[in-house]
Design an enzyme around this catalytic site. Structure first.
Site, PDB file in Angstrom:
ATOM      1  N   LYS A 113      13.991  30.644  21.701  1.00 43.03           N
ATOM      2  CA  LYS A 113      12.916  30.336  20.753  1.00 43.03           C
ATOM      3  C   LYS A 113      12.205  31.587  20.258  1.00 43.03           C
ATOM      4  O   LYS A 113      11.643  31.603  19.171  1.00 43.03           O
ATOM      5  CB  LYS A 113      11.940  29.350  21.370  1.00 43.03           C
ATOM      6  CG  LYS A 113      12.605  28.005  21.616  1.00 43.03           C
ATOM      7  CD  LYS A 113      11.683  26.947  22.153  1.00 43.03           C
ATOM      8  CE  LYS A 113      12.381  25.597  22.220  1.00 43.03           C
ATOM      9  NZ  LYS A 113      13.398  25.516  23.299  1.00 43.03           N
TER      10      LYS A 113
HETATM   11  C1  LIG Z   1      14.414  24.589  23.261  1.00 43.59           C
HETATM   12  C2  LIG Z   1      15.595  24.811  24.135  1.00 43.59           C
HETATM   13  C3  LIG Z   1      16.809  24.121  23.932  1.00 43.59           C
HETATM   14  C4  LIG Z   1      16.988  23.049  22.856  1.00 43.59           C
HETATM   15  O1  LIG Z   1      16.886  23.557  21.580  1.00 43.59           O
HETATM   16  P1  LIG Z   1      17.043  22.627  20.282  1.00 43.59           P
HETATM   17  O2  LIG Z   1      15.894  22.955  19.393  1.00 43.59           O
HETATM   18  O3  LIG Z   1      17.008  21.239  20.781  1.00 43.59           O
HETATM   19  O4  LIG Z   1      18.309  22.975  19.644  1.00 43.59           O
HETATM   20  C5  LIG Z   1      17.883  24.417  24.752  1.00 43.59           C
HETATM   21  N1  LIG Z   1      17.779  25.319  25.747  1.00 43.59           N
HETATM   22  C6  LIG Z   1      16.644  25.993  25.983  1.00 43.59           C
HETATM   23  C7  LIG Z   1      16.598  26.966  27.102  1.00 43.59           C
HETATM   24  C8  LIG Z   1      15.516  25.770  25.189  1.00 43.59           C
HETATM   25  O5  LIG Z   1      14.383  26.455  25.445  1.00 43.59           O
END
Ligand SMILES: *Cc1c(COP(=O)(O)O)cnc(C)c1O
Length: 465
Positions: A113
């Site tokens: 993120k």
């Molecule tokens: C947020 C997150 C995801 C899922 O991301 P999407 O927005 O659903 O594609 C997967 N793995 C981790 C470690 C995350 O922080």
């Protein structure tokens, strides 16, 4: 480039309006009016260039001249050169013949993120400065998003950020990544309640128009177009590193919200040659069930080893659905209304055939997640975090042609989920150097009751006037 709502309402909007507003007023999500095409032959000549140079090429068609090119380039350099701890930003690590892990955990909070939110914070701050405005960002988190948003906003002059987490219900690493940030514009609220209470509190603040206007409320949630845009970049760098544009690559992506895999789809729409786009679900497999049955239906959320995907609403899926229905906003609105009213919608077989040509989806229950974490460590010495294992598992299930490179996205550093990793391989993964003293840093957090007035009073008293 202008952006339109998937629900068909309103006039096309500029990039900056879409950045600041997030959700369209008709409840839809913004998508580009048309998919721009990348000049991949030109990008090929970028071999060895910094990540931020590739990022510039990817974001340019979306931002156009709304931000001067030189300013934009400087922002991208600052974000991706100063705030990531690997000079490649999103390096590829080979774990077996023609199989790579793309490490997306080199940002400040060790999850993918950061790749989007770091840029978002800087873009927000630049635009607000230009307009002479100030915003208050509020958000609810069960873990990863909150810390990434805090790290993205902590240096921003024109933003106050308040992140609510359910008191005592996030992991210690996740809590400390939020509460140890010491900045005058960052405010952690430990709400006496669960994650739903936090989300409802945020919604209630947005629904209070007087309050919303008084503090100029804003959000950086997962449906903001700029987050998708920023995530397209690493699919391009991976493709170029593995022989693109003259060679197709398959990507395996652990996803719940359909955010990261939608960015892969966007890269494909922009010309990046891809073979398969593979969705990995944990036991909360709403997406995999959709691709199996043609019906999208919410069920209860069950806790799993990969908690960042423990959701049963895939908010970004609406963007893909819009394209799948040949951009029929009326048809899409009908489906979304059916979903809201009945908790489900179904797609006809012709459209489903197209969807299955464009994506594969597989579920990976906890037992298989743990099994792959163990096997991968024993065979290659590489530590997978549980989310990464879910994606890689799905990729390995789908893979047919070993001559096509498979890139599995590592969405979190193993040290972010130390219990799951220790359980699988018997070793507790250490935090990287920039977070090594996380457990010794002082925490900054205020515990508040689950009461709208209390929380609003706290916000009003702590924003910079
Ligand atoms: C947020 C997150 C995801 C899922 O991301 P999407 O927005 O659903 O594609 C997967 N793995 C981790 C470690 C995350 O922080």
């Amino acid at each position: 480039m202008k952006f339109i709502s998937t629900r068909g309402g309103g006039e096309p909007q500029s990039f900056i309006d879409v950045l600041l507003n997030g959700l369209a007023p008709d409840g839809g999500l913004y998508v580009p009016e048309a998919w721009p095409e990348l000049d991949l032959e030109r990008l090929k000549s970028f071999a060895g260039a910094p990540y931020s140079d590739v990022a510039m090429e990817v974001v340019k068609p979306f931002i156009g001249d709304e931000i001067p090119a030189e300013t934009l380039q400087n922002i991208l350099r600052k974000v991706y050169q100063d705030n990531f701890d690997h000079s490649c930003v999103a390096p590829l690590v080979q774990i077996s013949p023609n199989t790579w892990i793309m490490e997306l955990f080199h940002g400040p909070t060790l999850a993918f993120k950061d790749y989007a939110l770091q840029l978002l914070g800087h873009l927000f701050d630049y635009v607000l400065e230009q307009r002479g405005e100030r915003v208050t960002i509020v958000g609810a988190t069960s873990g990863d998003t909150g810390s990434a948003a805090i790290e993205a906003c902590k240096g921003c002059k024109n933003i106050d950020i308040f992140i609510l987490h359910p008191e005592g219900r996030t992991s210690e690493v996740q809590r400390r990544q939020m509460t140890t940030v010491d900045a005058p514009n960052v405010h952690n609220i430990a709400l006496k309640g669960n994650f739903d209470d936090c989300q409802n509190m945020v919604k209630a603040m947005f629904n209070d128009t007087t309050f919303r206007n008084e503090v100029n409320l804003s959000a950086v949630n997962s449906i903001n177009w700029a987050r998708i845009m920023a995530q397209i970049v690493y699919y391009v760098t991976a493709s170029l590193a593995l022989g693109g544009p003259n060679r197709k690559v398959s990507f395996a992506v652990p996803t719940g919200n359909f955010g990261n895999i939608f960015a892969a789809y966007a890269a494909r729409q922009m010309g990046v040659p891809t073979k398969r786009l593979i969705i990995g679900s944990n036991r909360n497999d709403i997406l995999t069930r959709f691709f199996e049955t043609g019906t999208m239906k919410s069920e209860n959320v069950e806790p799993s080893l990969s908690p960042s995907m423990d959701i049963q609403i895939s908010s970004n899926f609406e963007r893909y659905l819009f394209d799948l229905l040949d951009r029929d906003a009326k048809g899409l609105t009908k489906l979304m209304n059916s979903y809201k009213d009945n908790g489900s919608f179904s797609i006809g077989s012709e459209y489903m055939a197209k969807a299955r040509r464009e994506f594969d989806a597989r579920r990976c229950p906890d037992e298989q997640t743990k099994g792959l974490m163990t096997a991968c460590y024993n065979e290659t010495g590489y530590m997978l975090d549980p989310h990464t294992a879910v994606g890689l598992y799905a990729g390995m299930q789908v893979r047919e042609d070993p001559s096509v490179p498979l890139v599995a996205l590592a969405c979190a550093h193993p040290a972010k989920f130390p219990d799951a990793v220790e359980n699988a391989i018997g070793i507790r993964p250490p935090l990287p150097p920039h977070l090594a003293d996380l457990y010794n840093r002082p925490e900054h957090v205020t515990a508040l009751g689950n009461d709208l007035n209390t929380v609003q009073y706290f916000v009003l008293n702590n924003i910079k006037k």
